[in-house]
Design a protein around this motif. Structure first.
Motif, PDB file in Angstrom:
ATOM      1  N   GLN A 179       1.277   3.689   2.037  1.00  0.00           N
ATOM      2  CA  GLN A 179       2.024   3.942   3.270  1.00  0.00           C
ATOM      3  C   GLN A 179       3.319   3.123   3.302  1.00  0.00           C
ATOM      4  N   GLU A 180       3.181   1.846   2.907  1.00  0.00           N
ATOM      5  CA  GLU A 180       4.372   0.983   2.887  1.00  0.00           C
ATOM      6  C   GLU A 180       5.370   1.444   1.821  1.00  0.00           C
TER       7      GLU A 180
ATOM      8  N   ASN B   5       0.833  -1.193   0.000  1.00  0.00           N
ATOM      9  CA  ASN B   5       0.000   0.000   0.000  1.00  0.00           C
ATOM     10  C   ASN B   5       0.877   1.256   0.000  1.00  0.00           C
TER      11      ASN B   5
ATOM     12  N   THR C 138      -3.586   2.620   3.266  1.00  0.00           N
ATOM     13  CA  THR C 138      -3.130   1.586   4.188  1.00  0.00           C
ATOM     14  C   THR C 138      -4.262   0.588   4.285  1.00  0.00           C
ATOM     15  N   LYS C 139      -4.015  -0.499   4.940  1.00  0.00           N
ATOM     16  CA  LYS C 139      -4.981  -1.598   4.938  1.00  0.00           C
ATOM     17  C   LYS C 139      -6.400  -1.093   5.237  1.00  0.00           C
TER      18      LYS C 139
END
Lengths: 694, 293
Positions: free
Chosen positions: B4-5, B2, B180-181
């Motif tokens: 963010q990652e 995602n 994000t998730k």
């Protein structure tokens, strides 16, 4: 004994458009360098990829060729004293040449004796001369250069490695803190670091590491890949050379693949599809055997076939996003109207001093209308000319052209048809951008031709009035190309209008405007000079020689088609033996006329019958010439002038032009002058280098 | 992966290359290049290595949240390295590997693309990086900044975060991208996209914006007179964004347009000069640090 030599410049990815030219320079410069150094060699081979430029020299001699040279010393009288002994000057000279006075011999140069010695220049070792190749690398020119890090050198892209090998030895030098070595690099992702043992293994070692260094081989691989897909899928891939060259120079190891497009997109104008594929993504479009666009494209990967399906999927996705955008624009644009887009032209600057596109279009309309009238077009056609001119730029403010600028004109036609414009008008919109490159095809329709010329005239006159005269390689508005385009259109349509009158129409248009431009004689002269240079260029392209060009352009460029005809007739007569008699007579008149001024001819004081005869013939010819001239019949016009030849010869045979009687003299000079005027109206025949004498 | 990652991975990678990790700059701007962390710091001889995420506003690109590819505000991941390192291309490709992009399974190319920002008197040469045909990064060697020759030359990498994410997450609509998730870009940005588009194209108070432009310009000049480079530059950024709002609204005529751009450029040039002079008076302190290190 001989050895191979290899130089390779390793670079961050070069712009594709630089590569071919850089490789060519490398070949020429290497050859000149070897010759200047007197290093004999068997062959030079160059290589290029986006990441490297290289040259391999086969069988280079290990020493320079030895040569014998004559060194010239002082004059003998300085070299010898009164006793006939060698002077200090002579001794100094021989020492300086590494010789003794025993080697001296004398030779006469322009009447004076000088002393000489013969010098054997013994070749130096090749090995010691090779580091000078550094300057060859540094001297390669690119359209654009850059700096990087803290280096002072400017180059197309940063240099990252240098290979310089002489046999197995590294030739030492350094550029931008990069030292030469025998290490090169394979394909960025697939290859390894390669240690070269000798120059000869360069190509094969690179190939083992997924780099096809020879651009011709890469091109062939791409073509083979395309052909095998064509056979397999029974479709056709029209390969344009420019695109092939570019694609070839974007990859080191080409792998051809086929991607698909959603067939729904085929509803878009085919130019939109083709532009998205070619210009934006560098794909080759695919056609059926009947020439219809198919929902596929051909791409070329820089790498092998590993995971090719991932690559294909990615490329398909990108193209889909582009085409979705295009489809969205296409639908949105078609919901609007031409006047909606026309209104927006008011907000787009054409050129700082020349106003907005709206202003430009207004000028194009006026110029087109006047041009149409000069061409005696019927009312119906004139109406269409006006409409085509009015809306010739509307597509520039559409979403589609904003995004795909290459589609200007093409979208103009497509949308105009959609908005129910007349089909001829619509076609004129597309055609008014023609010719879009040197030697490009010309507009076919009269509407396209008129608006094209009006648009280009407006740009040229406006830019030159604004001081934007092209110089050297600087021609940002493409004025030169446009001037040639105007002349070509005038000629191919046999327009019976002089270029000068077209320029005046345009100048008047600008004069009437509240723009900050000074339209004075300087501008007119500049325009005149500019167009003459273009006309000269075009004549040369047609194979017309300089002297004939000068002869036909001595007054003005005029009705260009007619001027071209004059040039062809003269080019032919210039080498025609039977024309010699005429040419001699006419040129004699022209030469003599340079000494006279113009008065009325008074037949009452003619002394000889040959005077009267010439005068009568002149009057007769004058009428016939005028008719031929009006018909723009160059052959006939010159033929008429030719009829003056016999009377002219008679005239000179039987009359002393420079008679002591001033009245008679002036009368004869006036007659000469009238005839000269007539000849000059056709061309300055005295400028022609007549060849039939030889 | 995602978004963010992705950002974390990029930050880690460039942090490992000794880049300072900065945060987004808090004045509206059209691109990461306009942050003083790039524009001013890439001037002069002092080494400078930095990475940051920059939310970038382009009012004219607003599409009411309806276009799957265009946004009023997108995100850039910006890297500046001065002087440009010799292995910068390798460092960049390594960063893609950290994002899970294995060059052996894709087609990654460097296609010529030269960059110019006339408003800032800035230009550079380089490439757009293609990943299977998609442009994912602008890769530029600065040649000129604020009208001054870049010396030494900085290299700028600008990753288009949404572009890359749509590739990595294999999504066709930017609003479906996972930040994000369980949270998408749409969840966070759809409403602001819509409202900013309405504001930009329909509701902005153009009289006020014209006034603001002049006021910001005046203030930038006033700050410059006191040799306050950074405050002055903030006002230049505000001028630039205000101009973008007016331009997107279609209220700046063509002739005026050139004039406005020239006004911003003049300010930017003066600031660039003043910044270099200021650093010089300070003795280019970061240059010294390098020596001591």
């Amino acid at each position: 004994m001989t050895k191979g030599i290899l130089f390779e410049i390793g670079l961050e990815e070069l712009p594709a458009r630089f590569i071919y030219n850089a490789e060519k320079q490398l070949a020429t410069k290497t050859k000149n360098w070897l010759e200047k150094l007197r290093i004999s060699f068997e062959s030079i081979t160059t290589y290029s990829t986006p990441r490297r430029l290289a040259v391999l020299i086969k069988k280079a001699a290990e020493e320079q060729t030895t040569i014998e040279e004559e060194a010239k010393g002082p004059a003998e009288k300085i070299a010898k004293d009164e006793h006939g002994d060698w002077t200090k000057a002579a001794i100094g000279f021989t020492k300086g040449q590494g010789k003794t006075t025993d080697d001296i011999y004398t030779k006469e140069v322009k009447g004076t004796n000088y002393i000489f010695v013969k010098k054997h220049i013994i070749g130096k070792r090749t090995k010691d001369l090779l580091p000078s190749f550094q300057s060859i690398i540094e001297s390669i020119q690119f359209a654009n250069n850059m700096r990087w890090a803290e280096e002072t050198i400017r180059y197309a892209r940063p240099i990252r490695w240098l290979v310089a090998l002489y046999g197995e030895h590294v030739i030492p030098f350094e550029i931008a803190h990069v030292k030469t070595s025998n290490i090169t690099y394979g394909h960025r992702y697939l290859g390894k670091t390669i240690q070269l043992q000798s120059p000869d293994e360069y190509e094969t070692k690179l190939k083992d590491n997924f780099v096809i260094a020879n651009p011709q081989d890469r091109k062939q691989l791409i073509l083979d890949g395309i052909q095998s897909l064509e056979r397999k899928e029974s479709f056709q891939v029209p390969v344009e050379q420019d695109l092939l060259n570019e694609v070839c120079n974007l990859v080191e190891y080409p792998s051809v693949f086929q991607g698909s497009i959603d067939p729904d997109f085929l509803q878009l104008p085919s130019e939109v599809l083709v532009t998205s594929m070619k210009e934006h993504q560098r794909y080759f479009p695919v056609k059926s055997n009947e020439g219809k666009l198919l929902p596929y494209f051909i791409g070329v990967r820089n790498g092998d076939y590993h995971a090719i399906h991932t690559v294909i999927k990615g490329n398909e996705k990108v193209l889909k996003a582009r085409l979705s955008d295009a489809q969205f624009f296409y639908e949105e644009d078609r919901k609007q109207s031409i006047s909606f887009f026309q209104k927006k032209l008011e907000r787009v600057v054409f050129q700082d001093k020349l106003g907005t596109l709206k202003d430009k279009v207004d000028r194009i309309v006026e110029i087109s209308e006047q041009l149409g009238k000069l061409l005696n077009l019927d009312k119906n056609t004139l109406t269409k000319v006006k409409r085509a001119a009015e809306i010739c730029k509307f597509d520039l403010t559409t979403n589609m052209v904003n995004e795909f600028t290459e589609l200007q004109g093409i979208m103009g036609e497509t949308y105009a048809l959609h908005f129910n414009e007349d089909a001829e008008v619509a076609k004129g919109l597309r055609e008014h951008y023609l010719p879009d490159h040197a030697n490009g095809e010309l507009p076919v329709t009269i509407l396209g031709s008129i608006v094209s010329v009006a648009d280009k005239l407006d740009t040229i006159v406006g830019c030159i009035a604004a001081g934007l005269v092209p110089s050297g390689s600087q021609d940002p508005y493409g004025l030169r190309r446009q001037a040639v385009a105007i002349l070509r259109i005038m000629e191919s349509n046999s327009w019976n209008i002089s270029l000068e009158s077209l320029i005046n129409i345009t100048l008047n248009r600008y004069q009437a405007l509240p723009v900050d431009l000074k339209i004075n004689n300087d501008v007119k002269n500049e325009l005149n000079k500019f167009f003459r240079l273009r006309a000269t260029f075009l004549f040369k392209e047609m194979g017309i020689e300089q002297d004939v060009i000068q002869a036909v352009l001595h007054n003005e460029i005029g009705v260009f088609g007619y001027t071209v005809d004059k040039a062809s007739v003269l080019s032919e007569k210039r080498n025609d033996d039977s024309f010699k008699n005429v040419q001699e007579a006419l040129v004699r008149i022209l030469n003599l006329s340079k000494h006279s001024h113009r008065d009325e001819v008074n037949p009452a004081i003619f002394e000889t019958s040959s005077e009267q005869m010439l005068f009568d013939k002149y009057q007769e010819t004058h009428q016939a010439y005028k008719t031929a001239n009006k018909d723009r019949n160059a052959d006939e016009a010159l033929k008429q002038l030719g009829k003056l030849a016999e009377p002219i010869h008679h005239f000179f045979e039987h009359n002393m032009v420079m008679s002591d009687d001033e009245k008679i003299r002036n009368n004869r000079l006036s007659l000469v002058n009238h005839i000269a005027m007539l000849i000059n109206d056709f061309a300055d025949l005295s400028a022609v280098e007549w060849k039939q004498h030889f | 992966m995602n978004i963010q990652e992705m950002i974390l991975a990029l930050q880690k990678h460039w942090s490992d290359q000794n880049c300072l990790l900065m945060q987004a700059y808090d004045v509206e701007k059209g691109a990461g290049t306009m942050s003083p962390m790039t524009l001013l710091r890439s001037l002069g001889p002092e080494p400078w290595n930095v990475a940051y995420v920059e939310p970038s506003r382009r009012p004219a690109d607003g599409r009411y949240g309806k276009n799957p590819n265009r946004l009023y505000q997108h995100h850039q991941f910006q890297v500046i390295m001065k002087p440009s390192p010799a292995n910068i291309q390798e460092l960049y490709l390594e960063s893609l590997r950290k994002l899970g992009i294995n060059p052996l399974e894709h087609d990654i190319r460097f296609v010529e693309d030269n960059w110019e920002n006339p408003t800032l008197g800035a230009s550079g040469l380089g490439w757009e990086v293609w990943l299977d045909g998609m442009e994912i990064t602008q890769f530029t060697y600065f040649q000129q900044i604020g009208g001054l020759e870049a010396n030494p030359v900085s290299v700028e990498l600008t990753y288009g975060i949404e572009r890359l994410a749509s590739f990595i997450q294999d999504k066709e609509n930017v609003f479906e991208l996972e930040w994000t998730k369980g949270v998408t870009i749409g969840d966070i940005f759809y409403q602001p996209e819509y409202e900013h588009s309405v504001y930009t194209f329909e509701e902005s108070n153009t009289d006020m914006l014209f006034n603001l432009f002049s006021m910001y310009e005046q203030e930038a000049k006033a700050a410059m007179e006191k040799e306050l480079v950074f405050p002055s530059y903030d006002y230049v950024l505000k001028c630039s964004h205000t101009f973008n709002l007016l331009d997107a609204r279609g209220v700046i005529s063509v002739t005026e347009r050139t004039g406005y751009i020239a006004r911003v450029r003049t300010l930017a040039r003066n600031i660039a000069k003043a910044y270099v002079a200021q650093r010089e008076r300070l003795g280019f302190p970061m240059l010294k640090k390098e020596g001591e290190y």
